[in-house]
Design a protein around this motif. Structure first.
Motif, PDB file in Angstrom:
ATOM      1  N   CYS A  52      72.787  38.941  29.959  1.00 18.43           N
ATOM      2  CA  CYS A  52      71.397  38.533  30.115  1.00 18.43           C
ATOM      3  C   CYS A  52      70.748  38.358  28.745  1.00 18.43           C
ATOM      4  O   CYS A  52      70.837  39.235  27.893  1.00 18.43           O
ATOM      5  CB  CYS A  52      70.661  39.590  30.921  1.00 18.43           C
ATOM      6  SG  CYS A  52      68.921  39.236  31.133  1.00 18.43           S
ATOM      7  N   ASN A  73      67.661  38.224  28.275  1.00 15.82           N
ATOM      8  CA  ASN A  73      66.405  38.957  28.297  1.00 15.82           C
ATOM      9  C   ASN A  73      66.598  40.431  27.954  1.00 15.82           C
ATOM     10  O   ASN A  73      65.944  40.967  27.061  1.00 15.82           O
ATOM     11  CB  ASN A  73      65.763  38.786  29.674  1.00 15.82           C
ATOM     12  CG  ASN A  73      64.345  39.292  29.720  1.00 15.82           C
ATOM     13  OD1 ASN A  73      63.577  39.060  28.796  1.00 15.82           O
ATOM     14  ND2 ASN A  73      64.013  40.003  30.778  1.00 15.82           N
ATOM     15  N   CYS A  74      67.492  41.094  28.659  1.00  8.51           N
ATOM     16  CA  CYS A  74      67.658  42.543  28.469  1.00  8.51           C
ATOM     17  C   CYS A  74      69.043  42.907  27.947  1.00  8.51           C
ATOM     18  O   CYS A  74      69.324  44.064  27.705  1.00  8.51           O
ATOM     19  CB  CYS A  74      67.375  43.279  29.781  1.00  8.51           C
ATOM     20  SG  CYS A  74      68.650  42.990  31.039  1.00  8.51           S
ATOM     21  N   CYS A  88      69.949  38.450  36.887  1.00  4.47           N
ATOM     22  CA  CYS A  88      70.294  39.705  36.233  1.00  4.47           C
ATOM     23  C   CYS A  88      69.981  40.862  37.176  1.00  4.47           C
ATOM     24  O   CYS A  88      68.884  40.951  37.722  1.00  4.47           O
ATOM     25  CB  CYS A  88      69.499  39.832  34.939  1.00  4.47           C
ATOM     26  SG  CYS A  88      69.753  41.415  34.115  1.00  4.47           S
ATOM     27  N   ASN A  97      69.507  43.813  36.401  1.00  2.00           N
ATOM     28  CA  ASN A  97      68.625  44.771  35.744  1.00  2.00           C
ATOM     29  C   ASN A  97      67.170  44.295  35.683  1.00  2.00           C
ATOM     30  O   ASN A  97      66.260  45.042  36.020  1.00  2.00           O
ATOM     31  CB  ASN A  97      69.142  45.024  34.331  1.00  2.00           C
ATOM     32  CG  ASN A  97      68.398  46.142  33.645  1.00  2.00           C
ATOM     33  OD1 ASN A  97      68.183  47.202  34.218  1.00  2.00           O
ATOM     34  ND2 ASN A  97      67.991  45.893  32.413  1.00  2.00           N
ATOM     35  N   CYS A  98      66.965  43.060  35.289  1.00  2.00           N
ATOM     36  CA  CYS A  98      65.600  42.596  35.076  1.00  2.00           C
ATOM     37  C   CYS A  98      65.272  41.356  35.903  1.00  2.00           C
ATOM     38  O   CYS A  98      64.167  40.823  35.816  1.00  2.00           O
ATOM     39  CB  CYS A  98      65.359  42.305  33.592  1.00  2.00           C
ATOM     40  SG  CYS A  98      66.200  40.831  33.013  1.00  2.00           S
ATOM     41  N   ALA A 106      66.103  38.386  35.570  1.00  2.00           N
ATOM     42  CA  ALA A 106      65.990  37.122  34.837  1.00  2.00           C
ATOM     43  C   ALA A 106      67.045  36.164  35.348  1.00  2.00           C
ATOM     44  O   ALA A 106      68.086  36.587  35.856  1.00  2.00           O
ATOM     45  CB  ALA A 106      66.189  37.360  33.347  1.00  2.00           C
TER      46      ALA A 106
HETATM   47 ZN   LIG Z   1      68.307  41.144  32.331  1.00  2.00          ZN
END
Ligand SMILES: [Zn+2]
Length: 105
Positions: free
Chosen positions: A79, A81-82, A93, A95-96, A98
């Protein structure tokens, strides 16, 4: 005059669409063919199988290369983003949430 060739067969419709999206983001036009696509509109086909990805002959080599790098090397993606690593089948993603990026780890 630019004939299409069968690139590969996906195990299911979701996989096919994932690959199609990936190839199209690289500018390769992809056509899906298969039994699963013959079902009625608005109805999920029950026996999803043998969905084929077809590409133009001129795109075949680069499409092959894309798929090879996806399958053979690292199917996971990272990702942007994170920076979490996601499985190849994830479109977002975990996790986030995205959107999937093209940055492979
Ligand atoms: Zn992410």
């Amino acid at each position: 005059m630019d004939d299409k060739m069968r690139l590969l067969a996906a195990g299911n419709l979701l996989e096919a669409h994932t690959w199609k999206g990936m190839l199209e983001s690289s500018g390769i036009s992809v056509e899906l063919k298969g039994e699963a696509l013959l079902g009625g509109v608005g109805e999920l086909p029950t026996g999803i199988q043998n969905v084929e990805l077809w590409v133009y002959q001129s795109d075949y080599q680069s499409a092959k290369k894309q798929m090879a790098s996806l399958n053979a090397e690292r199917p996971q993606w990272k990702c942007v983003n994170c920076h979490e690593v996601n499985e190849s089948s994830f479109e977002l993603c975990w996790n986030c949430s995205a959107e999937r990026s093209e940055q492979y780890s």
